[in-house]
Design an enzyme around this catalytic site. Structure first.
Site, mmCIF file in Angstrom:
data_model
loop_
_atom_site.group_PDB
_atom_site.id
_atom_site.type_symbol
_atom_site.label_atom_id
_atom_site.label_comp_id
_atom_site.label_asym_id
_atom_site.label_seq_id
_atom_site.Cartn_x
_atom_site.Cartn_y
_atom_site.Cartn_z
ATOM 1 N N LYS A 173 0.496 -13.782 -5.316
ATOM 2 C CA LYS A 173 0.175 -12.751 -6.316
ATOM 3 C C LYS A 173 1.347 -11.796 -6.521
ATOM 4 O O LYS A 173 1.911 -11.283 -5.548
ATOM 5 C CB LYS A 173 -1.042 -11.939 -5.851
ATOM 6 C CG LYS A 173 -1.372 -10.730 -6.711
ATOM 7 C CD LYS A 173 -2.702 -10.127 -6.277
ATOM 8 C CE LYS A 173 -3.096 -8.926 -7.118
ATOM 9 N NZ LYS A 173 -2.473 -7.681 -6.697
ATOM 10 N N HIS A 185 0.648 -5.672 -10.484
ATOM 11 C CA HIS A 185 -0.101 -4.794 -9.585
ATOM 12 C C HIS A 185 -0.780 -3.667 -10.397
ATOM 13 O O HIS A 185 -0.923 -2.544 -9.924
ATOM 14 C CB HIS A 185 0.850 -4.205 -8.540
ATOM 15 C CG HIS A 185 0.275 -4.128 -7.142
ATOM 16 N ND1 HIS A 185 0.650 -4.960 -6.119
ATOM 17 C CD2 HIS A 185 -0.617 -3.271 -6.591
ATOM 18 C CE1 HIS A 185 0.018 -4.629 -5.001
ATOM 19 N NE2 HIS A 185 -0.764 -3.607 -5.261
ATOM 20 N N SER A 242 -9.322 -6.886 -0.066
ATOM 21 C CA SER A 242 -7.954 -6.443 0.234
ATOM 22 C C SER A 242 -7.741 -6.280 1.733
ATOM 23 O O SER A 242 -8.646 -5.870 2.466
ATOM 24 C CB SER A 242 -7.712 -5.096 -0.454
ATOM 25 O OG SER A 242 -6.583 -4.466 0.096
ATOM 26 N N TYR A 268 -1.508 -8.803 3.000
ATOM 27 C CA TYR A 268 -0.209 -8.147 2.990
ATOM 28 C C TYR A 268 0.465 -8.514 4.300
ATOM 29 O O TYR A 268 -0.179 -8.490 5.357
ATOM 30 C CB TYR A 268 -0.354 -6.626 2.959
ATOM 31 C CG TYR A 268 -0.616 -6.022 1.605
ATOM 32 C CD1 TYR A 268 0.214 -6.271 0.522
ATOM 33 C CD2 TYR A 268 -1.682 -5.141 1.423
ATOM 34 C CE1 TYR A 268 -0.020 -5.676 -0.714
ATOM 35 C CE2 TYR A 268 -1.913 -4.545 0.189
ATOM 36 C CZ TYR A 268 -1.074 -4.818 -0.872
ATOM 37 O OH TYR A 268 -1.298 -4.232 -2.092
ATOM 38 N N THR A 316 -0.033 -11.261 -1.480
ATOM 39 C CA THR A 316 0.597 -10.345 -2.445
ATOM 40 C C THR A 316 2.041 -10.098 -2.053
ATOM 41 O O THR A 316 2.317 -9.693 -0.911
ATOM 42 C CB THR A 316 -0.187 -9.017 -2.507
ATOM 43 O OG1 THR A 316 -1.533 -9.312 -2.873
ATOM 44 C CG2 THR A 316 0.415 -8.057 -3.519
HETATM 45 C C1 LIG Z 1 -6.015 1.716 -6.670
HETATM 46 C C2 LIG Z 1 -5.474 0.322 -6.591
HETATM 47 C C3 LIG Z 1 -5.411 -0.320 -5.370
HETATM 48 C C4 LIG Z 1 -4.902 -1.617 -5.289
HETATM 49 N N1 LIG Z 1 -4.872 -2.243 -4.083
HETATM 50 C C5 LIG Z 1 -4.398 -3.501 -4.000
HETATM 51 C C6 LIG Z 1 -4.385 -4.180 -2.761
HETATM 52 O O1 LIG Z 1 -4.805 -3.658 -1.742
HETATM 53 N N2 LIG Z 1 -3.878 -5.441 -2.744
HETATM 54 C C7 LIG Z 1 -3.400 -6.075 -3.866
HETATM 55 O O2 LIG Z 1 -2.959 -7.212 -3.796
HETATM 56 N N3 LIG Z 1 -3.421 -5.443 -5.055
HETATM 57 C C8 LIG Z 1 -3.930 -4.189 -5.150
HETATM 58 N N4 LIG Z 1 -3.966 -3.574 -6.357
HETATM 59 C C9 LIG Z 1 -3.606 -4.324 -7.573
HETATM 60 C C10 LIG Z 1 -4.818 -5.080 -8.105
HETATM 61 O O3 LIG Z 1 -5.162 -6.171 -7.278
HETATM 62 C C11 LIG Z 1 -4.567 -5.651 -9.493
HETATM 63 O O4 LIG Z 1 -3.341 -6.338 -9.495
HETATM 64 C C12 LIG Z 1 -4.594 -4.582 -10.591
HETATM 65 O O5 LIG Z 1 -5.576 -3.618 -10.320
HETATM 66 C C13 LIG Z 1 -4.843 -5.246 -11.930
HETATM 67 O O6 LIG Z 1 -4.782 -4.328 -12.967
HETATM 68 P P1 LIG Z 1 -6.090 -3.642 -13.614
HETATM 69 O O7 LIG Z 1 -6.590 -2.652 -12.605
HETATM 70 O O8 LIG Z 1 -5.561 -3.005 -14.831
HETATM 71 O O9 LIG Z 1 -7.111 -4.727 -13.866
HETATM 72 C C14 LIG Z 1 -4.451 -2.267 -6.459
HETATM 73 C C15 LIG Z 1 -4.526 -1.616 -7.695
HETATM 74 C C16 LIG Z 1 -5.034 -0.334 -7.763
HETATM 75 C C17 LIG Z 1 -5.146 0.329 -9.103
#
Ligand SMILES: Cc1cc2nc3c(=O)[nH]c(=O)nc-3n(C[C@H](O)[C@H](O)[C@H](O)COP(=O)(O)O)c2cc1C
Length: 381
Positions: A251, A275, A106, A129, A155
């Site tokens: 994404k 997300h 990330s 981002y 994203t």
């Molecule tokens: C705590 C947390 C932090 C996340 N940080 C990012 C991030 O920095 N960049 C991003 O594209 N998605 C981020 N996401 C989304 C994840 O990439 C992903 O889409 C999501 O966790 C998928 O769902 P799942 O956790 O149920 O597998 C984050 C999700 C969570 C829960």
């Protein structure tokens, strides 16, 4: 406790982390409707098994952008993994290398691109981002290219930050609210305190200029806000496309129109994603919108799906409905919080063994043999 499934891993993570950190990882936006729908909709899909097929030579190996990986799984971008375990991003990269799956780092990570590059020989993907400062995003792309990141995941579903009520209650806001309860809760989680809080300084490594000293952990929310720009449009996709020469994945799409549009703007892949229920509460579950998106763009681009994957079966359901592979998020992050690199490896082993047994029971030898005939026709999506 020997975790036998991802829910056990989640329990271990809950015991290990201070409440505020666990809730940051585990929670979703507002009423968490989307967070729960991601799971509930997977649970309503049933398989249509096939028996008496020789499945003794089955494999889960999958080619993604020309590279063979052990599973059709990418360890997706989770910001601030370094809050879950000391130098968490480096541990995840090392687990990904040992297991043989790609990891997507990330933008909002504690360890910088260069630190992760130094910790693994396996190329990792980078998630971008684009915030208000375009030069920062450009520099990040250049640094990712110099680190030989093969794939860029842009994203696009975070125009503004969402309200996460667990975080608001826990004081994870900008500015952070430090309460006696928070402090006490951190102090009683001795292992985490020692491993993370008393470890190397915590900040968002990719926003640190070379030679700049680490900032205080309290700057996290302020720096995380730098990842956003509500004025972004498809022009930014064109701009990113003009800079990034390798495969580009967009994404955060949930409709066939936007999936088509991503292709028109030069994407090589898309992630059907809400997300993880963290942004717009009320978004549909990802698995429920996948079939229409696969009908619109399947075969023309790589389709990934994430959101709610907690079982190997979920990955196979998504592939049956048109995904090429899945990103997992919390499923491996719980493992990281529970037991560092070994925990991430355990999460992957759990998913792998569930997938392997299910493939055998579905009478399939390769994931490319999965299509809608592997599911009951009466399934809701
Ligand atoms: C705590 C947390 C932090 C996340 N940080 C990012 C991030 O920095 N960049 C991003 O594209 N998605 C981020 N996401 C989304 C994840 O990439 C992903 O889409 C999501 O966790 C998928 O769902 P799942 O956790 O149920 O597998 C984050 C999700 C969570 C829960």
């Amino acid at each position: 406790m020997n975790p036998v499934n991802i829910d056990d891993m989640r329990d271990l993570a809950r015991r290990r982390l201070p409440r505020a950190v666990f809730d940051f990882l585990d929670g979703g936006a507002l009423d968490e409707l989307t967070l729960h729908a991601n799971r509930a909709d997977f649970e309503r899909i049933f398989f249509r098994p096939r028996v008496l097929v020789d499945v003794s030579k089955r494999t889960l190996a999958t080619r993604i952008f020309g590279v063979e990986h052990k599973l059709p799984i990418v360890l997706g971008a989770i910001g601030s993994l370094g809050l879950l375990a000391r130098r968490g991003e480096m541990l995840v990269a090392q687990a990904a290398e040992k297991f043989g799956v790609p990891m997507c780092l990330s933008t909002a990570s504690v360890c910088s691109i260069e630190e992760v590059k130094g910790a693994t020989t396996r190329p990792f993907w980078f998630q971008l981002y684009v915030g208000r400062e375009r030069e920062v995003a450009q520099e990040l792309m250049e640094r990712a290219a110099s680190a030989n990141c093969p794939v860029l995941v842009f994203t696009v579903d975070q125009a503004v930050s969402s309200r996460r009520e667990r975080d608001a209650r826990n004081g994870l806001t900008f500015p952070m609210r430090i309460t006696p309860y928070n402090i006490l809760n951190m102090l009683i989680n001795i292992r985490w305190l020692w491993d993370v809080l008393l470890g190397p300084p915590l900040d968002l490594g990719n926003y640190r200029k070379p030679g700049e000293r680490s900032r205080n952990v309290l700057t996290f929310p302020q720096r995380a806000a730098k990842t956003q720009d509500p004025s972004k449009t498809w022009k930014e996709v064109d701009w990113v496309r003009s800079i990034w020469k390798g495969p580009l994945v967009i994404k955060g799409l949930l409709t066939p129109e936007e999936a088509r549009r991503a292709l028109e703007h030069g994407a090589d892949g898309i992630v059907v994603s809400n997300h993880g229920g963290v942004i717009l509460d009320g978004d549909p579950s990802t698995i429920s919108v996948l079939p229409a998106i696969a009908d619109a763009v399947g075969g023309k681009t790589k389709i990934f799906l994430d959101g709610g994957i907690r079982r190997g079966q979920d990955v196979l359901k998504a592939i049956s409905l048109g995904a090429d592979a899945c990103f997992v998020g919390r499923a491996y992050a719980y493992g990281l919080a529970a037991a560092g690199e070994a925990g991430v490896l355990r999460s992957l082993q759990i998913l792998e063994s569930e997938m392997s047994a299910t493939m055998a029971l579905l009478g399939r030898n390769h994931v490319s043999e999965l299509d809608r005939t592997a599911l009951m026709p009466t399934n809701p999506p």
